[in-house]
Design a protein around this motif. Structure first.
Motif, PDB file in Angstrom:
ATOM      1  N   ALA A  63      27.946  22.128  48.751  1.00 35.70           N
ATOM      2  CA  ALA A  63      26.599  22.442  48.294  1.00 35.70           C
ATOM      3  C   ALA A  63      26.001  21.274  47.515  1.00 35.70           C
ATOM      4  N   VAL A  64      26.847  20.551  46.774  1.00 35.55           N
ATOM      5  CA  VAL A  64      26.400  19.380  46.033  1.00 35.55           C
ATOM      6  C   VAL A  64      27.333  18.241  46.418  1.00 35.55           C
ATOM      7  N   ARG A  65      26.754  17.077  46.790  1.00 34.80           N
ATOM      8  CA  ARG A  65      27.577  15.982  47.307  1.00 34.80           C
ATOM      9  C   ARG A  65      27.327  14.700  46.531  1.00 34.80           C
ATOM     10  N   GLY A  66      28.170  14.472  45.545  1.00 33.72           N
ATOM     11  CA  GLY A  66      28.119  13.197  44.839  1.00 33.72           C
ATOM     12  C   GLY A  66      26.850  12.957  44.039  1.00 33.72           C
ATOM     13  N   VAL A  67      26.488  13.904  43.196  1.00 32.75           N
ATOM     14  CA  VAL A  67      25.291  13.745  42.378  1.00 32.75           C
ATOM     15  C   VAL A  67      25.667  13.131  41.028  1.00 32.75           C
ATOM     16  N   SER A  68      24.892  12.143  40.601  1.00 32.61           N
ATOM     17  CA  SER A  68      25.115  11.555  39.279  1.00 32.61           C
ATOM     18  C   SER A  68      23.855  11.702  38.454  1.00 32.61           C
ATOM     19  N   ILE A  69      24.019  12.173  37.238  1.00 31.02           N
ATOM     20  CA  ILE A  69      22.873  12.361  36.346  1.00 31.02           C
ATOM     21  C   ILE A  69      23.275  11.883  34.961  1.00 31.02           C
ATOM     22  N   ALA A  70      22.401  11.144  34.300  1.00 33.04           N
ATOM     23  CA  ALA A  70      22.646  10.790  32.906  1.00 33.04           C
ATOM     24  C   ALA A  70      21.394  11.105  32.098  1.00 33.04           C
TER      25      ALA A  70
END
Lengths: 325, 633
Positions: free
Chosen positions: B324-331
C-alpha cells in the motif's frame, strides 16, 4: 454549525423516554390481564365441568360456577376480576380451593431461585468468553479457534433444556453420583438445574457478544482510543465493551424472561417444586384459576424485566433514549 | 451476509447440514414403513430392559424397542415441526407485510401489536394457547405456530421496511402502482433469501418447542409418540436404562443441528473463504534490519520532529503481499506543515496511520528509519514509545461523527490520556480538558465535558478531537482528511484552528487530503502520492506555477477556479487509479499519462532531487502536449 444543545432538551429527552416506556408497559400489562381474564372464557365448554370431571354432581358444578362468578355478565366478571387483582386476590384453585396467590407465592420463590442464578451464570460465562474470543480472533486471526468456538456454540444451543437436563442427570447424578438427581435441597441440588438452564443461552449469548465486539473493535472511535495509547485493557473493557453490550443487553431481557419460562421444562426433569411444574400440572388437571394466575405472574415478570433492561440500556447508551415506538 | 443457496453446498458445514436434513427426510418417509411393526411389537419378556443385542437402546414399559421407536418417531416430529413452522412463517408474513399494505394508522397498530407480543416469552404464549385450544396434537401445532409468528413478523417488517425505503420502490409508489403489486414485485423478492435462512433457524426452535410440549405431556397425545414423548417416558426409568431418554435426546440434537447448520451456512457464518487467504504465509519474513545499510547524507537530523525513510506498508494478499505504501520518506521540522495529496487508494491515509503507529494486523510496517522527536519508533521499550506518542503526537481523523466514543462523556475521553501519560488525577485532567476545549474555541466548555458526542455538531466534535490532541504538548499533528466530512464554512474554521495550534505551540502538521486546494492553503510543502509512492515533493507556493510531474499538473487542472468555464464539463483525470495488487513494471502512472513513452512503461523513475523539490518522472519538464484531457463530452 455550532448548534447549542440546551440542557432543557436533555431533560425532555429522558422525560419523553420514560413516558413512552411507561405507556408501553401499561398497555402490555393491560393486554396481559385481559388475555388471562379471557382465557377462562375462551375455553370451549364449561371450564368447571372440565376441571371436576364428568362424574361430578351437577350441584357441585353449579356451586363452583357461582363461586367463580361465571354466571355473571362478562363485563361484571371483568370488573370484578380487575378489582380483585388490585387487592392481590387471584381467586381460588378449583381443585384444592386454596387461594391461588398463596400457591403461586410459594412456588415462585423456588422458580426464581433457579432462574436468577442461571441468568447470572449465563452472563458470567458469555461476556468474558465472547470478549476474549473477539479480541483473540480479530481480523481473521486464529481461524481454528474461531471455527471451534462457533461450531461448539451452535451445537450447545441446539440442545434443548430438557435434553440437556436429562443428559446432565444421566452423567452427573446417575453415573458419577456427584449431585442429586432431583428435588430442592442443599446448594448441590442447584448445580445441575442451573447449568441446564444457563448453558444454551450462554452459548448463544457468547456468540452475540463476540460478533458485537468484533464490529465495535473496528469502529473509528476504537482507533481514536488506540491513538491515545491507552492500555489494551482500557480500550477493550472501557471503550469497546459498553458499546458491545448494549445490543446484548437488549436481548438479555428476553433471555431472562425465556429463562423463567424455561424453568417449566427443567423443573419437570428435576422435580423442582416451582411455578413451572404448577402450570403444567394445572393445565393437565384443567385448574384454570391457577393457570390464569401463573400466566399472569410469568407475563408480568417478563414485562418488568424488559422495561428494566430498556432503562439499563438507556443508562449505558444515552442515544437509545431517542427512538420511535 | 447474503449468499446463494448453491454456495451453501460449497462450505463443509453446509454439506453436513444438508446431508443431515436429507437423512432426516429419508427417515421420516421410510422409518414408519420399514420399522413400524418392530417399534410397536410388545416384548412381554423384556419389559423396561436395558440395552441388549436384541434391543440396542432397551425397551419401554410395554417391552417395545426404544431405538426403533426413536427412528419411527422421526416422521411425526418432523411433520409437526414443519407444520407449525409453515403456520408461523405464513402468519408472520401476513402480519409483517400488513403495515405496508394497510393505511398508515392501522399499520402502526399492527406493528405495536406484535411488538407487545414480543415482550412475552414464547413458551408462555404456547402454554396460554394450549389452555384455550385444549390439550391435543393439533392444538399444539396451532399454539406453536401462533407463538412464533410475532418474532417472524417483526423480522419481515424490519426487512420489508428497509426495502420499501429504497428509491425505486418509492418511485413505484408515487407513480401509483398498487401496494400489493409493490410487495409482490419489489419487496418480497428482495427479502426472500434472509427470510428463508431465518425460517430454517426458526424450524429448529419449533422442533425444541414442540418437543418441550410433548415432553410436558401437553403436545402429542398417546398412542401417538414423538421424541419429546419418548424422553418423558424414558425419564421414569433413568436409573435402570438411561439410554431410553438419551437416544431420543440425540435425535433431537442431530435434527436441531441439521436445521441450525444449514441456516448458519446459508447466512455465511462459516464462509469467508476470501478472508482465510488474506493472511501472511506462516514463514515469518524478517523485518528490515534497523541499521541503515544505505549511504545516508542526513545522518543526524536532530531538528526534525519526524524523520521517516523508506516507509513500506504491506498487507497479505492472495498472490503475495499488497504494497500500500512503497518507500515513502518524509521529514518534518518543528512548526512545519506538510501536506500529502493524492486520489483515494494512493496510500496517503496508510502513510498517516503508519507514521502514527496505528496500522493494525495483518498490515506490516517497515522503514529504514522511523524516528519521532529523536526516538526510534521501531524498537526500544514499548512503554517509553507509548508515553511519547500519547503526549506528543495528536491524530485527527476524517469523520468526527464516528471518531468519538458514543457512550463516553466528552470530558472523560479527553481526560483519560492525560491521566495515563501525565499522571494527572481525575479532577486535574477534567480541569485541563475544560481549558483545552476553551483553547479550541468551543463554547461553554464546562458544560461540554459532561455531554455525550451525539449532543454536539460535527464541527464541534472535530474541535473536540483537536482539543483531545492538545491534552499533552503535541510536537506533531497527523490530520487525516480532517475537513472532508464537514461543510464548507466549518472546514475553514477547523483549518484555521489547526494553523493557530501550529503557530501557538510550534507543532508540526502532517495534513492528508485529497483536496489540493485545502493542502496548498495550509501547508509549506506538498507531497504528491500515487500508487503508494511520492511522485513529487514541492513547495506549495510552486504548485500552480512550477509543478513538474504530469500527475500533479493533472490534479491541479482538475480543481475548478475562478477562470474555469462553467459551461464546459469539469476536467478530470482519465482512467482509474492503479490497483495496488497489480502494479505495473514501469511508472505506475504511465497508463493514464499523456506523456508516457516506452521507457515509462519499462523503467520505474526514481525521486530525483531538483532545485526546489523532487520529482519521479522521466518527462518531468516536458511541456504537456495538450491541455489536460477534458472529460468525455
Amino acid at each position: 454549525m455550532e448548534v447549542l444543545a440546551p440542557a432543557r432538551r436533555r431533560r425532555g429527552r429522558w422525560g419523553a423516554f420514560a413516558l413512552r416506556r411507561a405507556r408501553r408497559l401499561l398497555v402490555s400489562l393491560w393486554l396481559l390481564v385481559t388475555a388471562s381474564f379471557l382465557m377462562i372464557q375462551l375455553v370451549p365448554g364449561d371450564p368447571v365441568r372440565a376441571a371436576l370431571g364428568t362424574s361430578a354432581p351437577a350441584e357441585l358444578v353449579a356451586e363452583r360456577r357461582a363461586q367463580l362468578g361465571l354466571d355473571d355478565s362478562l363485563l361484571n366478571q371483568y370488573v370484578e376480576y380487575l378489582q380483585n387483582l388490585f387487592t392481590g386476590d387471584l381467586g381460588e384453585s378449583i381443585l384444592t380451593q386454596l387461594p391461588v396467590a398463596e400457591t403461586i407465592g410459594q412456588r415462585l420463590s423456588a422458580t426464581l431461585a433457579l432462574a436468577l442464578p442461571a441468568f447470572v451464570v449465563t452472563f458470567a460465562i458469555a461476556v468474558p468468553v465472547g470478549v476474549a474470543l473477539a479480541v483473540a480472533t480479530r481480523r481473521g486471526r486464529r481461524r481454528r479457534t474461531e471455527l471451534t468456538f462457533v461450531g461448539s456454540s451452535i451445537v450447545l444451543s441446539s440442545i434443548p433444556e430438557f435434553v440437556l437436563s436429562v443428559t446432565l442427570v444421566v452423567v452427573f447424578a446417575v453415573n458419577l453420583g456427584l449431585a442429586p438427581a432431583a428435588g430442592r435441597g442443599g446448594p448441590d441440588s442447584y448445580v445441575l438445574p442451573v447449568l441446564a438452564l444457563a448453558l444454551g443461552p450462554a452459548a448463544i449469548m457468547a456468540r452475540i457478544v463476540r460478533v458485537e465486539m468484533l464490529a465495535v473493535l473496528d469502529a473509528d472511535y476504537i482507533r481514536t482510543a488506540r491513538s491515545k495509547r491507552l492500555s489494551s485493557l482500557r480500550i477493550n473493557l472501557r471503550h469497546a465493551l459498553p458499546n458491545a453490550v448494549t445490543a446484548t443487553l437488549t436481548l438479555s431481557g428476553l433471555m431472562l424472561a425465556t429463562m423463567v419460562a424455561g424453568t417449566v421444562l427443567v423443573e419437570n426433569v428435576f422435580a423442582w417444586p416451582g411455578l413451572g411444574g404448577t402450570i403444567v400440572s394445572s393445565i393437565q388437571s384443567r385448574d384454570y384459576p391457577l393457570v390464569q394466575g401463573a400466566v399472569l405472574v410469568f407475563g408480568a415478570i417478563a414485562l418488568v424485566v424488559n422495561t428494566l433492561v430498556d432503562v439499563g440500556v438507556a443508562a449505558i447508551d444515552p442515544r437509545s433514549t431517542i427512538g420511535d415506538s | 451476509m447474503r449468499r446463494h443457496w448453491p454456495e451453501v453446498l460449497r462450505s463443509p458445514v453446509g454439506v453436513v447440514g444438508i446431508a443431515l436434513l436429507t437423512i432426516l427426510a429419508l427417515l421420516a418417509v421410510l422409518a414408519p414403513v420399514l420399522w413400524g411393526d418392530r417399534a410397536s411389537t410388545t416384548d412381554t419378556y423384556n419389559l423396561l430392559d436395558g440395552p441388549s443385542a436384541q434391543h440396542w437402546a432397551g425397551t419401554d414399559n410395554l417391552g417395545r424397542d426404544i431405538f426403533f421407536r426413536t427412528l419411527v418417531a422421526t416422521r411425526l416430529s418432523i411433520v409437526l415441526t414443519l407444520a407449525a413452522t409453515a403456520l408461523g412463517v405464513g402468519l408472520g408474513l401476513v402480519l409483517g407485510l400488513a403495515p405496508l399494505l394497510l393505511p398508515r394508522r392501522l399499520g402502526r397498530l399492527v406493528v405495536a401489536f406484535f411488538n407487545v407480543l414480543l415482550g412475552f416469552p414464547s413458551l408462555l404464549m404456547i402454554l396460554f394457547l394450549a389452555v384455550i385450544l385444549g390439550v391435543s396434537t393439533s392444538s399444539a401445532v396451532l399454539a406453536v405456530g401462533i407463538a412464533i409468528a410475532a418474532p417472524f413478523a417483526r423480522l419481515v417488517h424490519t426487512l420489508a421496511a428497509g426495502v420499501a425505503e429504497r428509491d425505486y420502490v418509492a418511485a413505484a409508489r408515487i407513480s401509483g402502482v398498487h401496494p400489493v403489486r409493490i410487495v409482490g414485485r419489489h419487496v418480497l423478492p428482495n427479502i426472500a433469501e434472509p427470510l428463508l435462512v431465518n425460517a430454517t433457524v426458526t424450524a429448529s426452535s419449533v422442533l425444541l418447542a414442540f418437543g418441550g410440549l410433548s415432553f410436558l405431556g401437553i403436545g402429542v397425545q398417546p398412542p401417538q409418540y414423538d421424541w419429546g414423548r419418548l424422553i418423558q417416558d424414558g425419564l421414569s426409568s433413568i436409573y435402570t436404562n438411561p439410554l431410553a431418554a438419551v437416544v431420543p435426546g440425540i435425535a433431537f440434537v442431530l435434527t436441531g443441528l441439521a436445521f441450525n447448520l444449514t441456516g448458519e451456512a446459508a447466512a455465511g457464518t462459516f464462509g469467508a473463504k476470501a478472508r482465510s487467504r488474506t493472511r501472511w504465509p506462516s514463514t515469518k519474513k524478517e523485518p528490515t534490519p534497523p541499521s541503515s545499510t544505505r549511504h545516508d547524507e542526513h545522518e543526524v537530523r536532530a531538528d526534525h520532529v519526524l524523520d521517516v525513510r523508506d516507509l513500506e506498508v504491506s498487507f497479505p494478499g492472495p498472490h503475495g503481499p499488497i504494497r500500500a505504501v512503497r518507500g515513502v520518506s518524509i521529514a518534518l521540522r518543528a512548526g512545519e506543515a506538510v501536506g500529502v495529496v493524492g486520489e483515494s487508494g494512493s496510500g496517503k491515509s496508510m502513510t498517516a496511520l503508519a507514521v502514527a503507529q496505528l496500522v493494525e494486523e495483518p498490515g506490516r510496517v517497515t522503514a529504514e528509519r522511523l524516528t519521532f522527536c529523536g526516538t526510534d519508533l521501531r524498537s526500544g521499550p514499548r512503554a517509553t514509545r507509548e508515553t511519547l506518542l500519547g503526549t506528543s503526537l495528536a491524530v485527527v481523523f476524517q469523520d468526527p461523527m464516528t471518531s468519538l466514543n458514543p457512550v463516553m462523556r466528552v470530558g472523560t475521553q479527553l481526560a483519560e490520556a492525560a491521566r495515563r501519560h501525565l499522571g494527572l488525577t481525575r479532577r486535574e485532567a477534567i480541569a485541563r480538558a475544560i481549558d483545552r476545549l476553551r483553547a479550541v474555541h468551543l463554547t461553554d466548555p464546562e458544560r461540554r465535558v459532561a455531554q455525550y458526542p451525539h449532543e454536539l455538531s460535527g464541527g464541534m466534535r472535530q474541535r473536540v478531537m483537536i482539543g483531545m490532541g492538545l491534552m499533552g504538548t503535541p510536537r506533531l499533528i497527523v490530520a487525516d482528511e480532517p475537513t472532508t466530512a464537514l461543510d464548507m464554512t466549518v472546514q475553514r474554521q477547523v483549518l484555521d484552528l489547526l494553523q493557530e495550534t501550529r503557530r501557538d505551540h510550534g507543532t508540526a502538521l502532517l495534513l492528508i487530503s485529497h483536496d489540493i486546494s485545502v493542502v496548498s492553503s495550509v501547508c509549506d510543502r506538498v507531497l504528491v502520492m500515487y500508487a503508494g509512492q511520492i511522485v513529487e515533493d514541492l513547495p506549495s507556493a510552486d504548485l500552480h506555477s512550477r509543478a513538474r510531474h504530469p500527475y500533479t499538473r493533472a490534479l491541479i487542472g482538475a480543481v475548478p477556479d475562478m477562470t474555469t468555464d462553467l459551461d464546459a464539463p469539469l476536467a478530470s483525470i482519465p482512467g482509474q487509479p492503479v490497483d495496488p495488487r497489480e502494479l505495473p513494471d514501469g511508472c505506475a502512472y504511465a497508463a493514464r499519462c499523456s506523456l508516457a513513452t516506452e521507457r515509462c512503461r519499462q523503467e520505474e523513475p526514481t525521486l530525483e532531487v531538483g532545485a526546489t523539490g523532487s520529482v519521479a518522472c522521466w518527462h518531468a519538464d516536458d511541456p504537456a502536449p495538450m491541455p489536460l484531457t477534458e472529460a468525455v463530452r
